[in-house]
Motif scaffolding. Structure first.
Motif, PDB file in Angstrom:
ATOM      1  N   ALA A 132       0.855  -1.173  -0.158  1.00 50.08           N
ATOM      2  CA  ALA A 132       0.067  -0.098   0.110  1.00 50.08           C
ATOM      3  C   ALA A 132       0.857   1.114   0.119  1.00 50.08           C
ATOM      4  O   ALA A 132       0.719   2.472  -0.757  1.00 50.08           O
ATOM      5  CB  ALA A 132      -0.866  -0.021   1.170  1.00 50.08           C
ATOM      6  N   ARG A 133       2.015   1.283   0.751  1.00 49.53           N
ATOM      7  CA  ARG A 133       2.851   2.236   0.752  1.00 49.53           C
ATOM      8  C   ARG A 133       3.274   2.541  -0.587  1.00 49.53           C
ATOM      9  O   ARG A 133       3.324   3.768  -1.082  1.00 49.53           O
ATOM     10  CB  ARG A 133       3.941   2.150   1.830  1.00 49.53           C
ATOM     11  CG  ARG A 133       4.907   3.131   1.817  1.00 49.53           C
ATOM     12  CD  ARG A 133       5.574   2.904   3.240  1.00 49.53           C
ATOM     13  NE  ARG A 133       7.077   3.567   3.179  1.00 49.53           N
ATOM     14  CZ  ARG A 133       8.013   3.285   3.119  1.00 49.53           C
ATOM     15  NH1 ARG A 133       8.403   1.781   3.731  1.00 49.53           N
ATOM     16  NH2 ARG A 133       9.265   3.717   3.004  1.00 49.53           N
ATOM     17  N   ALA A 134       3.897   1.577  -1.229  1.00 47.42           N
ATOM     18  CA  ALA A 134       4.520   1.665  -2.661  1.00 47.42           C
ATOM     19  C   ALA A 134       3.616   2.407  -3.599  1.00 47.42           C
ATOM     20  O   ALA A 134       3.897   3.072  -4.307  1.00 47.42           O
ATOM     21  CB  ALA A 134       4.955   0.567  -3.251  1.00 47.42           C
ATOM     22  N   TRP A 135       2.234   1.736  -3.305  1.00 44.54           N
ATOM     23  CA  TRP A 135       1.272   2.073  -4.472  1.00 44.54           C
ATOM     24  C   TRP A 135       0.755   3.484  -4.070  1.00 44.54           C
ATOM     25  O   TRP A 135       0.689   4.504  -5.189  1.00 44.54           O
ATOM     26  CB  TRP A 135       0.031   1.305  -4.294  1.00 44.54           C
ATOM     27  CG  TRP A 135      -1.247   1.812  -5.024  1.00 44.54           C
ATOM     28  CD1 TRP A 135      -1.318   1.417  -6.377  1.00 44.54           C
ATOM     29  CD2 TRP A 135      -2.201   2.682  -4.601  1.00 44.54           C
ATOM     30  NE1 TRP A 135      -2.722   2.047  -6.910  1.00 44.54           N
ATOM     31  CE2 TRP A 135      -2.904   2.916  -5.758  1.00 44.54           C
ATOM     32  CE3 TRP A 135      -2.540   3.505  -3.526  1.00 44.54           C
ATOM     33  CZ2 TRP A 135      -4.202   3.616  -5.685  1.00 44.54           C
ATOM     34  CZ3 TRP A 135      -3.741   4.173  -3.625  1.00 44.54           C
ATOM     35  CH2 TRP A 135      -4.507   4.229  -4.557  1.00 44.54           C
ATOM     36  N   PHE A 136       0.752   4.219  -2.977  1.00 48.58           N
ATOM     37  CA  PHE A 136       0.521   5.378  -2.699  1.00 48.58           C
ATOM     38  C   PHE A 136       1.596   6.495  -3.047  1.00 48.58           C
ATOM     39  O   PHE A 136       1.312   7.610  -3.514  1.00 48.58           O
ATOM     40  CB  PHE A 136       0.175   5.656  -1.278  1.00 48.58           C
ATOM     41  CG  PHE A 136      -0.650   6.988  -0.574  1.00 48.58           C
ATOM     42  CD1 PHE A 136      -1.820   7.192  -1.101  1.00 48.58           C
ATOM     43  CD2 PHE A 136       0.199   7.834  -0.002  1.00 48.58           C
ATOM     44  CE1 PHE A 136      -2.331   8.518  -0.932  1.00 48.58           C
ATOM     45  CE2 PHE A 136      -0.337   9.223   0.338  1.00 48.58           C
ATOM     46  CZ  PHE A 136      -1.727   9.083  -0.145  1.00 48.58           C
ATOM     47  N   LYS A 137       2.964   6.005  -2.892  1.00 47.32           N
ATOM     48  CA  LYS A 137       4.101   6.717  -3.378  1.00 47.32           C
ATOM     49  C   LYS A 137       3.752   7.052  -4.778  1.00 47.32           C
ATOM     50  O   LYS A 137       4.009   8.098  -5.341  1.00 47.32           O
ATOM     51  CB  LYS A 137       5.276   6.242  -2.952  1.00 47.32           C
ATOM     52  CG  LYS A 137       5.762   6.615  -1.598  1.00 47.32           C
ATOM     53  CD  LYS A 137       7.018   5.836  -1.127  1.00 47.32           C
ATOM     54  CE  LYS A 137       7.701   6.263  -0.045  1.00 47.32           C
ATOM     55  NZ  LYS A 137       8.938   6.027   0.294  1.00 47.32           N
ATOM     56  N   ASN A 138       3.725   5.744  -5.569  1.00 45.27           N
ATOM     57  CA  ASN A 138       3.519   6.002  -7.173  1.00 45.27           C
ATOM     58  C   ASN A 138       2.156   6.901  -7.298  1.00 45.27           C
ATOM     59  O   ASN A 138       2.428   7.747  -8.350  1.00 45.27           O
ATOM     60  CB  ASN A 138       3.256   4.440  -7.592  1.00 45.27           C
ATOM     61  CG  ASN A 138       3.530   4.480  -8.973  1.00 45.27           C
ATOM     62  OD1 ASN A 138       3.936   5.459  -9.654  1.00 45.27           O
ATOM     63  ND2 ASN A 138       2.937   3.364  -9.749  1.00 45.27           N
ATOM     64  N   TYR A 139       1.144   6.765  -6.740  1.00 47.01           N
ATOM     65  CA  TYR A 139       0.123   7.589  -7.006  1.00 47.01           C
ATOM     66  C   TYR A 139       0.410   9.141  -6.797  1.00 47.01           C
ATOM     67  O   TYR A 139       0.171  10.159  -7.669  1.00 47.01           O
ATOM     68  CB  TYR A 139      -1.091   7.305  -6.063  1.00 47.01           C
ATOM     69  CG  TYR A 139      -2.305   7.900  -6.109  1.00 47.01           C
ATOM     70  CD1 TYR A 139      -3.381   7.861  -7.322  1.00 47.01           C
ATOM     71  CD2 TYR A 139      -2.709   9.124  -5.396  1.00 47.01           C
ATOM     72  CE1 TYR A 139      -4.478   8.662  -7.554  1.00 47.01           C
ATOM     73  CE2 TYR A 139      -3.622  10.015  -5.556  1.00 47.01           C
ATOM     74  CZ  TYR A 139      -4.569   9.722  -6.433  1.00 47.01           C
ATOM     75  OH  TYR A 139      -5.781  10.511  -6.852  1.00 47.01           O
ATOM     76  N   LEU A 140       0.938   9.519  -5.646  1.00 44.43           N
ATOM     77  CA  LEU A 140       1.547  10.869  -5.504  1.00 44.43           C
ATOM     78  C   LEU A 140       2.448  11.198  -6.646  1.00 44.43           C
ATOM     79  O   LEU A 140       2.483  12.542  -6.784  1.00 44.43           O
ATOM     80  CB  LEU A 140       1.941  10.895  -3.969  1.00 44.43           C
ATOM     81  CG  LEU A 140       0.921  10.924  -2.908  1.00 44.43           C
ATOM     82  CD1 LEU A 140       1.340  11.182  -1.579  1.00 44.43           C
ATOM     83  CD2 LEU A 140      -0.092  12.103  -3.310  1.00 44.43           C
ATOM     84  N   LYS A 141       3.318  10.600  -6.901  1.00 44.05           N
ATOM     85  CA  LYS A 141       4.310  10.776  -8.181  1.00 44.05           C
ATOM     86  C   LYS A 141       3.400  11.215  -9.365  1.00 44.05           C
ATOM     87  O   LYS A 141       3.819  12.332 -10.155  1.00 44.05           O
ATOM     88  CB  LYS A 141       5.341   9.751  -8.231  1.00 44.05           C
ATOM     89  CG  LYS A 141       6.447  10.376  -9.114  1.00 44.05           C
ATOM     90  CD  LYS A 141       7.380   9.104  -9.395  1.00 44.05           C
ATOM     91  CE  LYS A 141       8.004   8.562  -8.095  1.00 44.05           C
ATOM     92  NZ  LYS A 141       8.934   7.472  -8.314  1.00 44.05           N
TER      93      LYS A 141
END
Length: 73
Positions: free
Chosen positions: A27-36
């Motif tokens: 979930a953390r990796a997905w959220f970082k990718n989304y914010l990028k």
């Protein structure tokens, strides 16, 4: 057969713990990718958007737009 239930209990708890940890990092990796890909709106973006529309915004107008966008969230 006496300690068999303990093995099942420890295996189940270990699986739940491992799944929770893996889920957190996924979930953390997905959220970082989304914010990028979709960065949050800031004052600089609002100023640039208004300039592209042919307006020179005042600080008050920028703050009003930013506040109205933050209230919608």
């Amino acid at each position: 057969m006496g300690l068999e239930w303990l093995w099942y209990l420890l295996t189940g708890l270990g699986g739940i713990l491992a799944g929770g940890i893996a889920g957190f990092f996924i979930a953390r990796a997905w959220f970082k990718n989304y914010l990028k890909k979709n960065p949050p709106v800031n004052e600089r973006m609002i100023r640039e958007m208004m300039r592209q529309m042919g307006r020179t915004p005042s600080e008050k107008q920028v703050r009003q737009v930013l506040n109205s966008m933050n209230q919608v969230k």
